[in-house]
Structure formats: C-alpha cells, structure tokens
Design a protein around this motif. Structure first.
Motif, short mmCIF file in Angstrom:
data_model
loop_
_atom_site.label_atom_id
_atom_site.label_comp_id
_atom_site.label_asym_id
_atom_site.label_seq_id
_atom_site.Cartn_x
_atom_site.Cartn_y
_atom_site.Cartn_z
N LYS A 152 0.85 -1.21 0.00
CA LYS A 152 0.00 0.00 0.00
C LYS A 152 0.88 1.25 0.00
CE LYS A 152 -1.52 2.42 3.44
NZ LYS A 152 -2.02 2.98 4.64
N ASN A 153 1.88 1.28 0.90
CA ASN A 153 2.78 2.43 0.98
C ASN A 153 3.57 2.60 -0.31
OD1 ASN A 153 1.91 3.00 3.58
ND2 ASN A 153 3.53 1.78 4.53
N LYS A 154 4.02 1.50 -0.87
CA LYS A 154 4.78 1.55 -2.13
C LYS A 154 3.91 2.14 -3.25
CE LYS A 154 6.52 -1.44 -5.68
NZ LYS A 154 6.03 -2.62 -6.32
N TYR A 155 2.68 1.66 -3.38
CA TYR A 155 1.81 2.13 -4.45
C TYR A 155 1.41 3.60 -4.24
CZ TYR A 155 1.46 -2.73 -5.92
OH TYR A 155 1.76 -3.98 -6.36
N LYS A 156 1.15 3.98 -3.00
CA LYS A 156 0.83 5.37 -2.73
C LYS A 156 2.01 6.28 -3.06
CE LYS A 156 -2.99 5.31 0.49
NZ LYS A 156 -3.52 5.87 1.73
N ASN A 157 3.22 5.82 -2.77
CA ASN A 157 4.42 6.60 -3.12
C ASN A 157 4.54 6.75 -4.63
OD1 ASN A 157 5.20 7.14 -0.50
ND2 ASN A 157 6.54 5.34 -0.37
N GLU A 158 4.26 5.69 -5.36
CA GLU A 158 4.33 5.76 -6.84
C GLU A 158 3.29 6.74 -7.38
OE1 GLU A 158 3.95 1.72 -8.17
OE2 GLU A 158 5.97 1.19 -7.46
N ILE A 159 2.10 6.73 -6.80
CA ILE A 159 1.05 7.67 -7.22
C ILE A 159 1.49 9.10 -6.90
CG2 ILE A 159 -1.33 8.43 -6.81
CD1 ILE A 159 -1.12 5.79 -8.41
N GLN A 160 2.14 9.28 -5.75
CA GLN A 160 2.62 10.62 -5.37
C GLN A 160 3.70 11.11 -6.32
OE1 GLN A 160 1.26 12.67 -3.02
NE2 GLN A 160 2.59 14.18 -3.99
N VAL A 161 4.57 10.20 -6.76
CA VAL A 161 5.60 10.58 -7.74
C VAL A 161 4.95 11.06 -9.03
CG1 VAL A 161 7.44 9.64 -9.22
CG2 VAL A 161 7.44 9.14 -6.77
N LEU A 162 3.92 10.34 -9.49
CA LEU A 162 3.19 10.78 -10.69
C LEU A 162 2.55 12.15 -10.48
CD1 LEU A 162 1.30 7.54 -11.86
CD2 LEU A 162 3.13 8.74 -13.06
N THR A 163 1.95 12.32 -9.32
CA THR A 163 1.30 13.59 -9.00
C THR A 163 2.30 14.73 -9.05
OG1 THR A 163 -0.28 12.44 -7.58
CG2 THR A 163 -0.03 14.82 -7.23
N ASP A 164 3.44 14.55 -8.40
CA ASP A 164 4.47 15.59 -8.39
C ASP A 164 4.96 15.90 -9.80
OD1 ASP A 164 4.22 15.64 -5.63
OD2 ASP A 164 6.01 14.40 -5.28
N MET A 165 5.15 14.86 -10.60
CA MET A 165 5.64 15.03 -11.96
C MET A 165 4.65 15.86 -12.80
SD MET A 165 6.66 12.07 -14.70
CE MET A 165 5.00 11.62 -15.15
N TYR A 166 3.37 15.55 -12.70
CA TYR A 166 2.39 16.26 -13.52
C TYR A 166 2.12 17.68 -13.00
CZ TYR A 166 1.70 12.23 -16.44
OH TYR A 166 1.91 11.22 -17.33
N ILE A 167 2.24 17.89 -11.72
CA ILE A 167 2.10 19.26 -11.20
C ILE A 167 3.28 20.11 -11.66
CG2 ILE A 167 2.24 20.61 -9.05
CD1 ILE A 167 0.17 18.69 -7.88
N LEU A 168 4.48 19.53 -11.70
CA LEU A 168 5.64 20.25 -12.23
C LEU A 168 5.45 20.57 -13.72
CD1 LEU A 168 8.67 18.47 -10.51
CD2 LEU A 168 7.91 20.84 -10.19
N GLU A 169 4.82 19.66 -14.45
CA GLU A 169 4.55 19.89 -15.87
C GLU A 169 3.57 21.06 -16.05
OE1 GLU A 169 4.70 19.31 -20.08
OE2 GLU A 169 6.06 18.98 -18.42
N ILE A 170 2.57 21.14 -15.21
CA ILE A 170 1.63 22.27 -15.26
C ILE A 170 2.37 23.57 -14.99
CG2 ILE A 170 -0.31 23.37 -14.05
CD1 ILE A 170 -1.47 20.50 -13.72
N ASP A 171 3.24 23.58 -13.99
CA ASP A 171 4.03 24.78 -13.68
C ASP A 171 4.93 25.17 -14.85
OD1 ASP A 171 2.93 25.18 -11.17
OD2 ASP A 171 4.47 23.99 -10.15
N ARG A 172 5.52 24.16 -15.50
CA ARG A 172 6.40 24.43 -16.64
C ARG A 172 5.61 25.05 -17.80
NH1 ARG A 172 8.10 22.48 -21.40
NH2 ARG A 172 6.58 20.79 -21.45
N LEU A 173 4.46 24.47 -18.12
CA LEU A 173 3.63 25.00 -19.20
C LEU A 173 3.11 26.40 -18.88
CD1 LEU A 173 1.64 21.75 -20.05
CD2 LEU A 173 3.42 22.83 -21.45
N LYS A 174 2.75 26.61 -17.62
CA LYS A 174 2.27 27.92 -17.17
C LYS A 174 3.37 28.97 -17.37
CE LYS A 174 2.33 29.02 -12.88
NZ LYS A 174 2.21 29.10 -11.44
#
Length: 184
Positions: A152-174
C-alpha cells in the motif's frame, strides 16, 4: 495495482492535455482560429462549437474571418463572441464576420496572466483529485486484503511521484505561456 497506476497516469495526462488546450485559447497578439473554434454557440436550440458550423480563417495577422455555413446564425455567433470574455468585437460584412484582434494592453495582459494562474490551479486540483481517488482504491485493496501494508505504501508513493511530476509539468507550461504573454 498496475492497472490503477496506468489509469491514474492516463487521467493525469488528460488533465495536462485539457490545461494545454485551455491556455492555447489565451490569445496573444496573433490571430489564430484556435481562439474561436471551441466557442460554444446556440444552433437551433442546441449548444455546438463555432468550428463545427463555420470556417474560421486568418485574414491577416490581426484579423480572423468567419464564414458560417448557415447565414441565419451570424447574429448568434456575434453575440457569443462578445459574451466570451475574450475582449473581441466582431464586425459583420454581409455574410462574413470579421474579428479584429486588438493589440494587448498591459491591463489585458495582466488579466490573461490571472486567468492563466487560475487555470493552472484548477488543473493542479484535477491532478490531486485523481491522486485522491487512486489512493482510495489502494486503501480498498488493503482493506480487502489484496495487498499488504508495505505494498500500500509503495503504491501510494508511486502515485505521489506521478502527482508531483504532472504538477511540475503544469508549472512548466504555465511559465512558458506567461513568458510568451510578457514578451509581446
């Protein structure tokens, strides 16, 4: 669990795609049919996109030309453009509607930046909601004893990594769009 991760990434990519489409509609000084093609208009009692009922072309670098397939909707098209909050004033010339694209003033540029920031924040909220839904699914899997607490912790961490990556992409495009608005 891989299915949850793949579905999460697919939805997050969709958020990025929608954000990109929305910021591309924020006009710069150049005329572009993309500015109006997704504008919603009333067509015989149904909402439809302007691009579906007309040809939108660039007449010159500061003018769009709209040639509707049904000339009876020209007044509705003009009203929709005025109400769109794009700061545009269409001009009818017989069967053709011309939309001059005015030069950006400093005030309008600042308004566009505010809209850009709001759209970026809404996209980040979308990403976080997807994360929340994915984490709920992971918790259900743990509750159903399909996965262990460590998994559970491993999968939640992987989801968090995806979240961080896509939020950084939004900031980059902005940032790219913000720079393009200020460099005009």
């Amino acid at each position: 669990m891989n299915q949850i991760q793949q579905e999460t990434e697919k939805k997050m990519k969709s958020c990025i795609k929608n954000f990109l489409a929305s910021i591309n509609k924020l006009r710069t000084d150049r005329a572009s049919p993309d500015l109006l093609k997704d504008l919603s208009i009333e067509y015989y009692g149904k909402k439809t996109f302007l691009g579906n009922v007309s040809n939108i072309t660039v007449e010159d670098s500061h003018t769009l030309k709209i040639n509707t397939f049904d000339k009876n909707i020209n007044k509705d098209v003009e009203k929709s453009i005025i109400r769109s909050n794009l700061g545009l004033n269409p001009i009818s010339h017989g069967d053709i509607i011309r939309v001059p694209i005015p030069l950006l003033t400093e005030e309008r540029r600042n308004d566009l930046i505010k809209i850009l920031y709001k759209q970026a924040e809404n996209s980040k909220i979308c990403i976080r909601m997807i994360r929340k839904d994915s984490n709920k699914l992971i918790n259900v899997s743990l509750k159903d004893k399909n996965i262990s607490k460590n998994e559970k912790n491993k999968y939640k961490n992987e989801i968090q990594v995806l979240t961080d990556m896509y939020i950084l992409e939004i900031d980059r495009l902005k940032k790219i769009k913000e720079n393009s608005l200020f460099s005009l």
